[in-house]
Design a protein around this motif. Structure first.
Motif, PDB file in Angstrom:
ATOM      1  N   PHE A   1      77.579  43.813  22.188  1.00 52.08           N
ATOM      2  CA  PHE A   1      76.349  44.326  22.786  1.00 52.08           C
ATOM      3  C   PHE A   1      75.372  43.214  23.160  1.00 52.08           C
ATOM      4  O   PHE A   1      74.361  43.484  23.811  1.00 52.08           O
ATOM      5  CB  PHE A   1      75.673  45.326  21.855  1.00 52.08           C
ATOM      6  N   GLY A   2      75.652  41.976  22.747  1.00 55.51           N
ATOM      7  CA  GLY A   2      74.742  40.879  23.043  1.00 55.51           C
ATOM      8  C   GLY A   2      73.508  40.881  22.173  1.00 55.51           C
ATOM      9  O   GLY A   2      72.469  40.313  22.530  1.00 55.51           O
ATOM     10  N   LEU A   3      73.604  41.492  20.998  1.00 57.14           N
ATOM     11  CA  LEU A   3      72.471  41.618  20.087  1.00 57.14           C
ATOM     12  C   LEU A   3      72.170  40.271  19.442  1.00 57.14           C
ATOM     13  O   LEU A   3      73.071  39.570  18.988  1.00 57.14           O
ATOM     14  CB  LEU A   3      72.798  42.658  19.023  1.00 57.14           C
ATOM     15  N   GLN A   4      70.893  39.898  19.383  1.00 57.12           N
ATOM     16  CA  GLN A   4      70.487  38.597  18.864  1.00 57.12           C
ATOM     17  C   GLN A   4      69.521  38.762  17.701  1.00 57.12           C
ATOM     18  O   GLN A   4      68.528  39.482  17.807  1.00 57.12           O
ATOM     19  CB  GLN A   4      69.814  37.774  19.971  1.00 57.12           C
ATOM     20  N   SER A   5      69.808  38.078  16.591  1.00 49.85           N
ATOM     21  CA  SER A   5      68.866  38.056  15.474  1.00 49.85           C
ATOM     22  C   SER A   5      67.766  37.048  15.767  1.00 49.85           C
ATOM     23  O   SER A   5      67.883  36.211  16.669  1.00 49.85           O
ATOM     24  CB  SER A   5      69.596  37.683  14.181  1.00 49.85           C
ATOM     25  N   THR A   6      66.692  37.125  15.016  1.00 49.64           N
ATOM     26  CA  THR A   6      65.581  36.176  15.154  1.00 49.64           C
ATOM     27  C   THR A   6      65.223  35.650  13.771  1.00 49.64           C
ATOM     28  O   THR A   6      65.821  36.037  12.766  1.00 49.64           O
ATOM     29  CB  THR A   6      64.336  36.840  15.789  1.00 49.64           C
ATOM     30  N   ALA A   7      64.238  34.767  13.716  1.00 49.24           N
ATOM     31  CA  ALA A   7      63.809  34.218  12.427  1.00 49.24           C
ATOM     32  C   ALA A   7      63.231  35.301  11.516  1.00 49.24           C
ATOM     33  O   ALA A   7      63.254  35.173  10.292  1.00 49.24           O
ATOM     34  CB  ALA A   7      62.772  33.116  12.651  1.00 49.24           C
ATOM     35  N   ALA A   8      62.712  36.354  12.112  1.00 52.78           N
ATOM     36  CA  ALA A   8      62.197  37.493  11.336  1.00 52.78           C
ATOM     37  C   ALA A   8      63.340  38.474  11.106  1.00 52.78           C
ATOM     38  O   ALA A   8      63.936  38.977  12.065  1.00 52.78           O
ATOM     39  CB  ALA A   8      61.052  38.164  12.072  1.00 52.78           C
ATOM     40  N   GLU A   9      63.663  38.756   9.863  1.00 55.57           N
ATOM     41  CA  GLU A   9      64.840  39.572   9.521  1.00 55.57           C
ATOM     42  C   GLU A   9      64.830  40.935  10.188  1.00 55.57           C
ATOM     43  O   GLU A   9      65.883  41.466  10.566  1.00 55.57           O
ATOM     44  CB  GLU A   9      64.919  39.740   8.002  1.00 55.57           C
ATOM     45  N   LEU A  10      63.629  41.509  10.353  1.00 58.53           N
ATOM     46  CA  LEU A  10      63.525  42.862  10.875  1.00 58.53           C
ATOM     47  C   LEU A  10      63.201  42.910  12.372  1.00 58.53           C
ATOM     48  O   LEU A  10      62.834  43.967  12.891  1.00 58.53           O
ATOM     49  CB  LEU A  10      62.461  43.650  10.095  1.00 58.53           C
ATOM     50  N   ARG A  11      63.352  41.796  13.062  1.00 59.23           N
ATOM     51  CA  ARG A  11      63.129  41.763  14.510  1.00 59.23           C
ATOM     52  C   ARG A  11      64.378  41.211  15.189  1.00 59.23           C
ATOM     53  O   ARG A  11      64.864  40.126  14.845  1.00 59.23           O
ATOM     54  CB  ARG A  11      61.908  40.917  14.872  1.00 59.23           C
ATOM     55  N   TRP A  12      64.907  41.957  16.156  1.00 61.19           N
ATOM     56  CA  TRP A  12      66.098  41.574  16.894  1.00 61.19           C
ATOM     57  C   TRP A  12      65.805  41.674  18.388  1.00 61.19           C
ATOM     58  O   TRP A  12      64.844  42.342  18.803  1.00 61.19           O
ATOM     59  CB  TRP A  12      67.273  42.489  16.528  1.00 61.19           C
TER      60      TRP A  12
END
Length: 284
Positions: free
Chosen positions: A25-36
């Motif tokens: 799906f091209g999903l990307q994590s970020t430095a904030a655990e609850l923000r993608w």
């Protein structure tokens, strides 16, 4: 942020294909655990060049599965706006409550550029094994995928989530209530929680056949419930149209593994904005 409780030993296991799902799906994590983040590419777009609602909900599910370490049990979404290809969706997660067996969470998907709300989702994750699992629904008898005709393109460009998925016509007659599709994504991703969530959004495509007319519209709500698990490259969608009233269609979809086991059920309603012409024309 609420603390996420560790999964108990008898809880349902997390999907081992989760990394493949997020990549698909091209999903990307970020430095904030609850923000993608979810860039809107043609791979997650619908026939009209905007983010496919099922893919958006599937991305929220995949992000929550990753954060909680628990598999999706059910997900429900309310769709509020469109986001075109080239944009980027921001996914904000909230862990509402997490117990020994279940997690109740929510997600809000917004346009990363202006904060406009695209989708709100409620997701339940987890479960346990008590040795009482049963399935009463049975898969319809249809020809195997290799004997079914591929479905034609749904967009003029041929670039969309459903165009790139391998979808075969397993049984449909214009005007009839039931429409059946075989569907396959990369490997066995079609049988994962996020894969099933994305494919369940084919329900409006089935209603076009039942209505015997192409139409444009937008989803209002969508709920997907996991009913079983299996490693299956092909899944069978049994779409059942219920009604169109005040230009709002609604129906049910049941999704089965290739061996006939029930994997998921879904319900959906969507607003029909206009009839576009004969059944089968692109950009329906």
């Amino acid at each position: 942020m609420n603390e996420v409780a560790p999964a108990a030993s008898d809880a349902a296991p997390q999907d081992p294909h989760l990394a493949d799902v997020t990549q698909f799906f091209g999903l990307q994590s970020t430095a904030a655990e609850l923000r993608w983040l979810l860039p809107v590419t043609y791979e997650v777009a619908g026939a009209t060049g905007t983010m496919h609602g099922g893919c958006a909900l599937a991305a929220a599910v995949a992000a929550l599965e990753s954060v909680t370490g628990r598999p999706m049990a059910a997900a429900s979404a309310q769709y509020l706006a469109r986001l075109p290809v080239g944009g980027c969706a921001a996914i904000a997660l909230d862990i509402g409550a997490s117990g020994n067996r279940m997690t109740q969470a929510s997600a809000e998907i917004t346009d990363a550029a202006d904060g406009r709300i695209i989708l709100r989702a409620l997701v339940s994750l987890g479960g346990r094994q008590l040795g009482i699992d049963q399935t009463w629904a049975t898969a319809p008898q249809v020809p195997p995928p290799e004997r079914c005709e591929p479905r034609g393109p749904t967009s003029i460009t041929g670039d969309s989530f459903t165009d790139q998925a391998d979808i075969r016509l397993a049984g449909q007659q214009p005007g009839e209530r039931h429409v059946r599709y075989w569907a396959r994504l990369d490997g066995t991703l079609a049988s994962t929680g996020p894969g099933l969530t994305a494919l369940a959004d084919l329900l409006p495509s089935g209603m076009r056949v039942s209505l015997d007319a192409g139409f444009r519209g937008s989803s209002l709500d969508n709920t997907v419930r996991i009913s079983g698990e299996a490693e299956s490259d092909w899944v069978l969608l049994d779409i059942e149209s219920d009604a169109v009233h005040n230009a709002i269609g609604n129906g049910i979809v049941r999704i089965y593994a290739a061996d006939g086991g029930l994997l998921a059920t879904g319900t959906q309603s969507f607003a029909i904005t206009r009839i576009t012409g004969p059944l089968g024309s692109p950009q329906q």
